[in-house]
Structures are given as C-alpha cells and as structure tokens.
Design an enzyme around this catalytic site. Structure first.
Site, PDB file in Angstrom:
ATOM      1  N   ASN A  10      17.554  -9.578  78.706  1.00 43.38           N
ATOM      2  CA  ASN A  10      18.439  -8.445  78.440  1.00 43.38           C
ATOM      3  C   ASN A  10      17.551  -7.281  78.003  1.00 43.38           C
ATOM      4  O   ASN A  10      17.003  -7.301  76.910  1.00 43.38           O
ATOM      5  CB  ASN A  10      19.427  -8.846  77.333  1.00 43.38           C
ATOM      6  CG  ASN A  10      20.269  -7.691  76.851  1.00 43.38           C
ATOM      7  OD1 ASN A  10      20.293  -6.616  77.469  1.00 43.38           O
ATOM      8  ND2 ASN A  10      20.956  -7.894  75.741  1.00 43.38           N
ATOM      9  N   LYS A  12      18.390  -4.286  77.350  1.00 44.88           N
ATOM     10  CA  LYS A  12      19.077  -3.347  76.460  1.00 44.88           C
ATOM     11  C   LYS A  12      18.792  -1.906  76.901  1.00 44.88           C
ATOM     12  O   LYS A  12      18.704  -1.643  78.075  1.00 44.88           O
ATOM     13  CB  LYS A  12      18.672  -3.610  74.992  1.00 44.88           C
ATOM     14  CG  LYS A  12      18.885  -5.078  74.615  1.00 44.88           C
ATOM     15  CD  LYS A  12      18.814  -5.323  73.138  1.00 44.88           C
ATOM     16  CE  LYS A  12      19.033  -6.809  72.865  1.00 44.88           C
ATOM     17  NZ  LYS A  12      19.078  -7.136  71.460  1.00 44.88           N
ATOM     18  N   HIS A  96      28.406  -8.733  74.183  1.00 36.94           N
ATOM     19  CA  HIS A  96      27.179  -8.789  73.376  1.00 36.94           C
ATOM     20  C   HIS A  96      27.484  -8.267  71.970  1.00 36.94           C
ATOM     21  O   HIS A  96      28.289  -7.360  71.801  1.00 36.94           O
ATOM     22  CB  HIS A  96      26.081  -7.951  74.035  1.00 36.94           C
ATOM     23  CG  HIS A  96      24.750  -8.160  73.389  1.00 36.94           C
ATOM     24  ND1 HIS A  96      24.390  -7.505  72.231  1.00 36.94           N
ATOM     25  CD2 HIS A  96      23.717  -8.977  73.698  1.00 36.94           C
ATOM     26  CE1 HIS A  96      23.184  -7.912  71.867  1.00 36.94           C
ATOM     27  NE2 HIS A  96      22.751  -8.803  72.737  1.00 36.94           N
ATOM     28  N   GLU A  98      26.006  -6.329  70.115  1.00 37.33           N
ATOM     29  CA  GLU A  98      25.817  -4.877  69.945  1.00 37.33           C
ATOM     30  C   GLU A  98      27.033  -4.112  70.467  1.00 37.33           C
ATOM     31  O   GLU A  98      27.395  -3.063  69.948  1.00 37.33           O
ATOM     32  CB  GLU A  98      24.512  -4.439  70.635  1.00 37.33           C
ATOM     33  CG  GLU A  98      23.312  -4.860  69.795  1.00 37.33           C
ATOM     34  CD  GLU A  98      22.069  -5.233  70.572  1.00 37.33           C
ATOM     35  OE1 GLU A  98      21.915  -4.809  71.735  1.00 37.33           O
ATOM     36  OE2 GLU A  98      21.236  -5.977  70.012  1.00 37.33           O
ATOM     37  N   GLU A 168      24.761 -16.305  70.460  1.00 37.40           N
ATOM     38  CA  GLU A 168      23.738 -15.456  69.859  1.00 37.40           C
ATOM     39  C   GLU A 168      24.125 -15.138  68.413  1.00 37.40           C
ATOM     40  O   GLU A 168      24.891 -14.197  68.166  1.00 37.40           O
ATOM     41  CB  GLU A 168      23.611 -14.147  70.630  1.00 37.40           C
ATOM     42  CG  GLU A 168      23.191 -14.331  72.076  1.00 37.40           C
ATOM     43  CD  GLU A 168      22.549 -13.062  72.623  1.00 37.40           C
ATOM     44  OE1 GLU A 168      21.372 -13.116  72.987  1.00 37.40           O
ATOM     45  OE2 GLU A 168      23.209 -12.015  72.652  1.00 37.40           O
ATOM     46  N   GLY A 174      16.944  -9.829  67.308  1.00 39.92           N
ATOM     47  CA  GLY A 174      15.977  -8.773  67.004  1.00 39.92           C
ATOM     48  C   GLY A 174      15.383  -8.847  65.612  1.00 39.92           C
ATOM     49  O   GLY A 174      14.757  -7.909  65.143  1.00 39.92           O
ATOM     50  N   SER A 214      15.981 -13.921  69.063  1.00 40.90           N
ATOM     51  CA  SER A 214      14.545 -14.101  68.811  1.00 40.90           C
ATOM     52  C   SER A 214      13.933 -15.288  69.546  1.00 40.90           C
ATOM     53  O   SER A 214      13.107 -16.014  68.979  1.00 40.90           O
ATOM     54  CB  SER A 214      14.265 -14.169  67.305  1.00 40.90           C
ATOM     55  OG  SER A 214      14.682 -12.953  66.685  1.00 40.90           O
TER      56      SER A 214
HETATM   57  P1  PGA Z   1      16.297 -10.705  70.820  1.00 40.93           P
HETATM   58  O1  PGA Z   1      17.691 -10.243  71.490  1.00 40.93           O
HETATM   59  O2  PGA Z   1      15.687 -11.717  71.750  1.00 40.93           O
HETATM   60  O3  PGA Z   1      15.480  -9.433  70.725  1.00 40.93           O
HETATM   61  O4  PGA Z   1      16.614 -11.278  69.500  1.00 40.93           O
HETATM   62  C1  PGA Z   1      18.553 -11.156  72.101  1.00 40.93           C
HETATM   63  C2  PGA Z   1      19.784 -10.471  72.608  1.00 40.93           C
HETATM   64  O5  PGA Z   1      20.297  -9.559  71.939  1.00 40.93           O
HETATM   65  O6  PGA Z   1      20.301 -10.802  73.689  1.00 40.93           O
END
Ligand code: PGA
Length: 251
Positions: A10, A12, A96, A98, A168, A174, A214
């Site tokens: 992803n 983003k 997601h 976010e 997730e 992140g 992560s």
């Molecule tokens: P990350 O993000 O691997 O940077 O933790 C995962 C995601 O939001 O899909």
C-alpha cells in the site's frame, strides 16, 4: 485448507509518476518466477495506469486504495470501479484505518464501497483493526466483530470468495510496533471463526486474511508461518524495493 499467499504493498500518498514507475519496475523484476503467491500493488490513483503498464506481462496485480460504489457521476474526489479497471487495476483496498480515522468513513459507507467493488468485479481488500485504546480496554474482539458484520453486510458467499480481509491493528500501523505472531494469529483465527458463522464454512476456510502493521523483512517469515495468516498488507516497507522484494520472497 491451503490458501495462496497474497503480499500487498500500500503506497498510500507517496510517489510521483517517476518514482512510481521506478519502484514498480524494480518490484516487477524481483517478482519474476513467484508462482506460488500473489503480489499486489496499491499505488495512488494518479499512477495506477502507469504501474499497471509497467506490470504488463507479469502476474503482479494492481489495486486502488479506495473505491466508490457507482460507475460514474457527481462524486467529486472519488474514483469508480470502472475507472480502476480501465486503468488496469483489478482490486481495491477498502476501509483502511486511515480512511476510517482521518476521513471519518463509517461502516455504512465502507459497506457500500465493498459491495460496489464486488458488483463491478474488483477484488475487495477489506481492512479492519482496533485502536490501542480499544485493545487496552479489552474491546478488540467486539470492535472487530462490528467492523466485520457491518462492513460485509449483504455480501453473498460467492462474493466473499472474491474478498480478502486485512487485519491491521491501528496501533501497529506505521509505528514500528508489530503485533506479535501470537497476537496476530489469535485475531486471525477469531476472524475466520466469525466468517464461518457469516458465510459457508468452505468460503470462510478459503478467504485470505492478511496481517498489516509494520510488516518488515525481519518479521514477515514468522508472521507468514502462522496457520491463519495468509499474507501481508505492507505500508512503509513497500516503498523500498529491496525491503518489499524480501517481503514478497518470504520463506
Ligand atoms: P505500515 O502500514 O506497514 O507502514 O505499518 C500498513 C498499512 O497501513 O497498510
């Protein structure tokens, strides 16, 4: 049941057109010959078509990071399933954290997106996850059940067969803080059990459940070794070709 692993990146809100083409080309190279797993890239809308073009002739799938439920119309700022397909995409990430947290997308809108994606023949990568507060308040399973039941309401077993669930935990996205393999496996098994109640058992057994939060080269192997972890949804480490190549080549 043997499920085909799916490793998804992803991107983003990262990458210019040039960065995206370069990154896609490098990932394309290191995905050659990976016949026992699927690789999927979700770049920003502006480069779906470029990334799909770079991936032409490979098995790498391309997805959008969200999708509307209508084919076209007055939906400023949205992208339709038809547009995603015409740009070379075959899947969409939906729900997601976010989108849920920053843009306040609720269960109802997420459910519309999932149903819309499926109706137009896209694979839906449906994301769920609890916040740190919810985990510490021992609400994890309650929250996940609500997200699953409301997000997947009205979906047939056949459609569920074209849906991927991504667990997730928000506190792991992140942050460099991964759920332990035991924590992730516990939740994945819970999700699969719930899917068995909601859909037919063979469908629940065949649905791929990805872990995200992560995922890095140094933890992917132990996560992927868990019986109910069928893949990864990777953010930060998917922007670095070397890291993502190691992840998709998990052992
Ligand atoms: P990350 O993000 O691997 O940077 O933790 C995962 C995601 O939001 O899909």
């Amino acid at each position: 049941m043997k499920r085909r692993p799916l490793l998804a990146g992803n991107w983003k809100m990262h990458t210019t057109v040039m960065d995206a083409c370069q990154l896609a080309a490098e990932i394309g190279k290191c995905s050659v010959g990976l016949t026992d797993r699927d690789v999927l890239l979700a770049p920003p809308y502006t480069v779906i078509s470029e990334v799909a073009h770079v991936m032409q002739g490979s098995e790498v799938l391309v997805a959008s990071q969200n999708v509307c439920w209508e084919a076209k119309g007055a939906f400023t700022g949205e992208i339709s399933p038809t547009m995603v397909k015409s740009a070379g995409g075959s899947a969409a990430i939906i729900g997601h954290s976010e989108r849920r947290q920053i843009f306040h997308e609720d269960h109802e809108i997420i459910n519309k997106r999932v149903r819309g994606a499926l109706a137009f023949g896209l694979m839906a990568v449906f994301c769920i996850g609890e916040t740190l507060e919810e985990r510490e308040g021992e609400q994890t399973f309650v929250i996940l059940e609500e997200q699953l039941r409301k997000g997947l309401a009205g979906i047939s077993s056949e459609e569920m067969g074209k849906t991927v669930v991504a667990y997730e935990p928000v506190w792991a996205i992140g942050t460099g803080k991964t759920a332990s393999k035991e924590q992730a496996q516990e939740v994945h098994a819970f999700i699969r059990k719930l899917l068995t109640e909601m859909f037919e058992k063979d469908i629940a057994d065949s649905v791929r459940i990805l872990y995200g939060g992560s995922v890095k080269p140094d933890n992917v192997d132990e996560l992927m070794a868990q019986p109910d972890i069928d893949g990864a949804l990777v953010g930060g480490a998917a922007l670095d070709a070397e890291s993502f190549c190691r992840i998709i080549n998990f052992i």
